[in-house]
Design a protein around this motif. Structure first.
Motif, PDB file in Angstrom:
ATOM      1  N   ILE A  21       0.877  -1.180   0.000  1.00 32.55           N
ATOM      2  CA  ILE A  21       0.000   0.000   0.000  1.00 32.55           C
ATOM      3  C   ILE A  21       0.915   1.231   0.000  1.00 32.55           C
ATOM      4  O   ILE A  21       1.662   1.438   0.959  1.00 32.55           O
ATOM      5  N   VAL A 110      -1.966  -0.723  -4.104  1.00 36.75           N
ATOM      6  CA  VAL A 110      -2.802   0.442  -3.758  1.00 36.75           C
ATOM      7  C   VAL A 110      -1.922   1.691  -3.766  1.00 36.75           C
ATOM      8  O   VAL A 110      -0.767   1.633  -3.316  1.00 36.75           O
ATOM      9  N   VAL A 150      -9.767  -3.311  -2.594  1.00 41.47           N
ATOM     10  CA  VAL A 150      -9.985  -2.186  -1.686  1.00 41.47           C
ATOM     11  C   VAL A 150     -11.305  -1.505  -2.055  1.00 41.47           C
ATOM     12  O   VAL A 150     -11.604  -1.312  -3.241  1.00 41.47           O
ATOM     13  N   LYS A 166     -14.862   0.028  -6.381  1.00 39.47           N
ATOM     14  CA  LYS A 166     -13.626  -0.760  -6.410  1.00 39.47           C
ATOM     15  C   LYS A 166     -13.076  -0.852  -7.819  1.00 39.47           C
ATOM     16  O   LYS A 166     -13.780  -0.585  -8.804  1.00 39.47           O
ATOM     17  N   ARG A 171      -4.652  -2.554 -11.702  1.00 34.40           N
ATOM     18  CA  ARG A 171      -3.825  -2.254 -10.544  1.00 34.40           C
ATOM     19  C   ARG A 171      -2.867  -1.131 -10.928  1.00 34.40           C
ATOM     20  O   ARG A 171      -2.438  -1.087 -12.069  1.00 34.40           O
ATOM     21  N   GLN A 173      -4.819   0.128  -7.247  1.00 35.17           N
ATOM     22  CA  GLN A 173      -6.128   0.696  -6.914  1.00 35.17           C
ATOM     23  C   GLN A 173      -5.849   2.054  -6.283  1.00 35.17           C
ATOM     24  O   GLN A 173      -5.131   2.128  -5.295  1.00 35.17           O
TER      25      GLN A 173
END
Ligand SMILES: Cc1cc2nc3c(=O)[nH]c(=O)nc-3n(C[C@H](O)[C@H](O)[C@H](O)COP(=O)(O)OP(=O)(O)OC[C@H]3O[C@@H](n4cnc5c(N)ncnc54)[C@H](O)[C@@H]3O)c2cc1C
Length: 364
Positions: A21, A110, A150, A166, A171, A173
């Protein structure tokens, strides 16, 4: 999932190849901006539901390496720094491209960005260049237990419900949240983490040129930083009413802000609007005068300490969320507050002691 059927022009990606993340940090000569540290709070929430994922802060700029341990002390596990004199001037495309290049190398699952002026420029650039989705102005984040995706949570336009958005196939996110929607995670001086220094590999054409730099002179406190806010709504009725609110604010050392309708009526300037399309604030005390308490307004004060509402309508929704409510026409109420504060100012600490004694007597 064969995503080539969904977006044939984009290369197919497997979400399982992406991990961790990221939180994009903003910094200047004074340090890392609080708004980007605040994004470590939702990052931690996502991490708590995805054990094994690291929180990685990404710090891009010039002379910023010295701040690299700050995100770690606030909860990041690692920091990737790109510190280069060529990044002395902030250009959205250039800074955005640095993050894009890093994301292509490290493949984060993320990326969270604070919705500051810079974040609003860089976030969409990063998302578009990486061909992924971005949800702006989230008020919360969660994780879909079945898929691990997420969930970006935000109020949709004009609604009193929440949308859960979502990015199932692409990718990273990406999501943004406005400053002050989340608190900065507490400082822990004992935390340590890895700091990875990356070289600036690719500097692209900024597409613009900085001609002149003039810092904005701010004599007044920004509403995002104010400790006390006196906020006016449409119910303030007239510029005379605003003057009364300004006097109250002056006596309290407060800043005047307002609802969208107050902005539309010209009672307060647009940069002082609180709410979904305005700013999020986190004062210790928020005094709302003639504000009904619409969801789009209240979302901007969810980090406020105490809310005091003055409204003529006992059924006004703001009373459901206020800590203290005063029902009545605001004029005599604000005038009485002003009189009392002026007296306290004139008579000094003795008057304050007297007032506290009176309050204690009423409470007991
Ligand atoms: C997509 C979208 C985004 C939005 N974003 C925002 C946003 O960022 N911020 C925001 O504020 N709004 C926003 N709004 C608008 C929001 O829905 C409300 O319309 C707005 O907050 C109402 O402002 P208000 O409370 O000042 O006015 P009103 O709802 O008209 O309320 C006025 C209040 O004043 C009271 N009153 C009247 N006279 C007196 C008096 N003499 N003394 C005491 N009280 C009195 C009334 O009882 C009433 O409760 C948004 C709306 C949409 C659709």
């Amino acid at each position: 999932m064969d995503c080539s059927k969904l977006c044939p022009e984009w290369p197919c990606e497997q979400p399982s190849e992406f991990k961790n993340i990221w939180v994009v940090m903003e910094a200047d000569e004074n340090g890392i901006h609080e708004a980007s540290l605040q994004m470590l709070t939702p990052a931690k929430k996502i991490q708590s539901k995805k054990p094994g994922e690291k929180i990685v802060a990404v710090l891009v700029g010039y002379n910023v390496k010295r701040f690299a341990d700050i995100p770690i002390k606030h909860g990041a596990d690692e920091v990737i720094v790109v510190d280069d004199p060529l990044l002395r001037t902030y250009y959205p495309r250039v800074y955005g491209q640095v993050v894009v290049d890093l994301a292509k190398k490290y493949k984060p699952a993320v990326i969270l960005v604070s919705a500051t002026m810079r974040g609003r420029e860089m976030g969409p650039y990063i998302a578009n260049t990486l061909r992924t989705g971005i949800t702006a102005d989230c008020t919360d984040f969660d994780v879909d237990e079945k898929t691990g995706d997420v969930l970006m949570i935000r109020p949709p336009f004009a609604a009193i419900m929440l949308a859960y958005i979502k990015t199932p196939f692409r990718r990273p996110q990406m999501g943004t949240a406005r400053p002050n929607v989340f608190p900065v995670p507490p400082l822990d001086e004992s935390r340590t983490g890895k700091i990875i220094e990356e070289k600036l590999e690719n500097i692209i054409d900024p597409g613009m040129e900085l001609v002149k730099y003039t810092p904005v002179k701010r004599e007044e406190v920004l509403i995002e930083k104010a400790e006390i806010i006196v906020s006016v709504g449409k119910g303030i009725g007239s510029p005379d009413g605003v003057k009364l609110a300004e006097r109250l604010a002056q006596l309290l050392g407060a800043v005047v802000a307002g609802s969208r309708k107050a902005v539309d009526a010209g009672f307060v300037p647009p940069d002082r609007q609180v709410g979904q399309t305005g700013k999020s604030v986190k004062p210790v005390l928020y005094i709302a005068i003639g504000i009904s308490g619409a969801a789009q307004h209240m979302i901007g004060v969810r980090e406020a300490g105490r809310i005091v509402a003055i409204n003529i309508d006992p059924e006004a929704p703001i009373f459901k969320q206020a800590d203290y409510g005063i029902v009545g026409d605001y004029r005599p109420i604000v005038e009485a507050l002003i009189r009392e504060l002026e007296r306290l100012k004139r008579e000094g600490p003795k008057a304050l002691e007297e007032l506290l004694r009176e309050e204690e007597a009423v409470a007991s």
